[in-house]
Scaffold this motif. Structure first.
Motif, PDB file in Angstrom:
ATOM      1  N   PHE A 126       0.837  -1.207   0.000  1.00 51.85           N
ATOM      2  CA  PHE A 126       0.000   0.000   0.000  1.00 51.85           C
ATOM      3  C   PHE A 126       0.873   1.259   0.000  1.00 51.85           C
ATOM      4  O   PHE A 126       0.626   2.211  -0.745  1.00 51.85           O
ATOM      5  N   CYS A 127       1.884   1.248   0.862  1.00 49.30           N
ATOM      6  CA  CYS A 127       2.795   2.396   0.933  1.00 49.30           C
ATOM      7  C   CYS A 127       3.563   2.569  -0.368  1.00 49.30           C
ATOM      8  O   CYS A 127       3.776   3.710  -0.827  1.00 49.30           O
ATOM      9  N   ALA A 128       3.977   1.456  -0.968  1.00 49.13           N
ATOM     10  CA  ALA A 128       4.733   1.530  -2.217  1.00 49.13           C
ATOM     11  C   ALA A 128       3.885   2.126  -3.336  1.00 49.13           C
ATOM     12  O   ALA A 128       4.399   2.861  -4.193  1.00 49.13           O
ATOM     13  N   LEU A 129       2.589   1.816  -3.348  1.00 45.60           N
ATOM     14  CA  LEU A 129       1.706   2.390  -4.367  1.00 45.60           C
ATOM     15  C   LEU A 129       1.609   3.910  -4.215  1.00 45.60           C
ATOM     16  O   LEU A 129       1.656   4.647  -5.206  1.00 45.60           O
ATOM     17  N   VAL A 130       1.484   4.380  -2.978  1.00 43.43           N
ATOM     18  CA  VAL A 130       1.421   5.823  -2.733  1.00 43.43           C
ATOM     19  C   VAL A 130       2.720   6.494  -3.173  1.00 43.43           C
ATOM     20  O   VAL A 130       2.709   7.541  -3.845  1.00 43.43           O
ATOM     21  N   LEU A 131       3.845   5.892  -2.786  1.00 45.24           N
ATOM     22  CA  LEU A 131       5.133   6.461  -3.176  1.00 45.24           C
ATOM     23  C   LEU A 131       5.286   6.479  -4.693  1.00 45.24           C
ATOM     24  O   LEU A 131       5.812   7.447  -5.272  1.00 45.24           O
ATOM     25  N   HIS A 132       4.840   5.435  -5.349  1.00 46.44           N
ATOM     26  CA  HIS A 132       4.904   5.363  -6.808  1.00 46.44           C
ATOM     27  C   HIS A 132       4.086   6.490  -7.439  1.00 46.44           C
ATOM     28  O   HIS A 132       4.539   7.154  -8.379  1.00 46.44           O
ATOM     29  N   ALA A 133       2.892   6.743  -6.904  1.00 49.13           N
ATOM     30  CA  ALA A 133       2.044   7.805  -7.441  1.00 49.13           C
ATOM     31  C   ALA A 133       2.663   9.177  -7.202  1.00 49.13           C
ATOM     32  O   ALA A 133       2.595  10.065  -8.065  1.00 49.13           O
ATOM     33  N   LEU A 134       3.274   9.371  -6.046  1.00 48.30           N
ATOM     34  CA  LEU A 134       3.916  10.649  -5.748  1.00 48.30           C
ATOM     35  C   LEU A 134       5.060  10.931  -6.716  1.00 48.30           C
ATOM     36  O   LEU A 134       5.169  12.022  -7.285  1.00 48.30           O
ATOM     37  N   ASN A 135       5.924   9.936  -6.903  1.00 46.42           N
ATOM     38  CA  ASN A 135       7.057  10.122  -7.801  1.00 46.42           C
ATOM     39  C   ASN A 135       6.617  10.244  -9.256  1.00 46.42           C
ATOM     40  O   ASN A 135       7.199  11.014 -10.023  1.00 46.42           O
ATOM     41  N   ARG A 136       5.602   9.483  -9.624  1.00 48.63           N
ATOM     42  CA  ARG A 136       5.109   9.528 -11.006  1.00 48.63           C
ATOM     43  C   ARG A 136       4.613  10.921 -11.372  1.00 48.63           C
ATOM     44  O   ARG A 136       4.857  11.413 -12.476  1.00 48.63           O
ATOM     45  N   ASP A 137       3.943  11.589 -10.437  1.00 42.61           N
ATOM     46  CA  ASP A 137       3.392  12.919 -10.683  1.00 42.61           C
ATOM     47  C   ASP A 137       4.321  14.037 -10.201  1.00 42.61           C
ATOM     48  O   ASP A 137       3.902  15.185 -10.097  1.00 42.61           O
ATOM     49  N   ALA A 138       5.570  13.677  -9.904  1.00 45.55           N
ATOM     50  CA  ALA A 138       6.568  14.665  -9.460  1.00 45.55           C
ATOM     51  C   ALA A 138       6.087  15.457  -8.252  1.00 45.55           C
ATOM     52  O   ALA A 138       6.331  16.655  -8.135  1.00 45.55           O
TER      53      ALA A 138
END
Length: 271
Positions: A126-138
């Motif tokens: 779950f945390c990895a998905l949030v981090l992925h979305a944050l980095n993806r959208d800068a």
């Protein structure tokens, strides 16, 4: 609505406003619907009247509301509002769209269960998905909110370790991210709570570069689940999902303060 999206919270605000305006008394009046017996279908079902000075039970946890209840929000003329339990999409929806299941879990919208809440791999996912979305959208707001990060990273272990200053003082702290330690669950809980309460700013878990495809229910979805009785739910989580991503791909953070005008297709493809 799905569980834990604020249905009961909105109703509590309406009741509070009604009390302030004198539309209802101080005691809360509600009627809880009683289940209809098969033998008494034609008879009128009596409802139990509930009176209380307390408000509606609200908890930051899916599944708090368990039954349909009518609440009086205006006495003259009478007006009621129904408080209903949340409804989670059926399992076959998540089977075809596993990214939705991970998104529901990250946003705290899944009904709690030991196979989810006590599985560290799932909580870390779950945390990895949030981090992925944050980095993806800068969106690098997490770098400023957490302690110890020199810059953006796709290392979820390092990010969870950086939640140190947000942990309660009575929580034992260690230097390493240990999957067998209760501290790891606390770190996941803190990171997800920061996301859920808006501390990372506006976050969209879905990838908006791709058009949304409406889900179409088909007969095959119901054929194999009619006599399941919920026995496959744990196995569904264990077997269906290995993680929130099909392939693990590192992000390249060459330009930390990236300009939105420079976010062309090549930039997004690199992410």
């Amino acid at each position: 609505g799905v569980p834990n999206t604020g249905k009961s919270s909105i109703l509590m605000i309406l009741i509070r406003l009604a009390r302030q305006r004198g539309a209802i008394g101080k005691k809360l009046k509600a009627t809880a619907a009683q289940p209809i017996s098969k033998k008494k279908k034609k008879k009128k079902v009596k409802r139990q009247i509930i009176t209380s000075k307390k408000g509606i039970g609200i908890q930051d946890k899916p599944g708090k509301t368990r039954e349909v209840t009518e609440f009086l929000v205006r006495d003259k003329p009478r007006a009621f509002v129904l408080d209903v339990p949340g409804m989670t999409p059926p399992r076959f929806f998540f089977e075809e769209r596993p990214e939705a299941w991970w998104g529901f879990g990250a946003a705290n919208l899944l009904l709690p269960g030991p196979h989810i809440s006590r599985d560290l791999d799932i909580q870390t996912g779950f945390c990895a998905l949030v981090l992925h979305a944050l980095n993806r959208d800068a969106n690098f707001e997490y770098v400023h909110k957490l302690n110890g990060l020199e810059g953006p990273t796709d290392d979820i272990g390092a990010v969870l370790k950086a939640t140190k200053r947000h942990l309660k003082k009575n929580t034992a702290e260690e230097d390493e991210f240990d999957p067998s330690d209760e501290l790891s669950f606390k770190r996941c809980e803190v990171f997800l709570k920061l996301f859920q309460t808006g501390n990372f700013g506006s976050v969209i878990l879905d990838d908006l570069r791709y058009l949304y495809q409406p889900f179409v229910f088909q007969d095959r979805h119901f054929a194999g689940h009619r006599n399941d009785n919920g026995t496959k739910s744990k196995r569904f989580v264990e077997e269906k999902f290995d993680g929130p991503f099909d392939d693990e791909e590192s992000h390249d953070f060459e330009d930390y303060s990236v300009d939105e005008d420079d976010m062309d297709d090549d930039y997004w493809r690199k992410l």
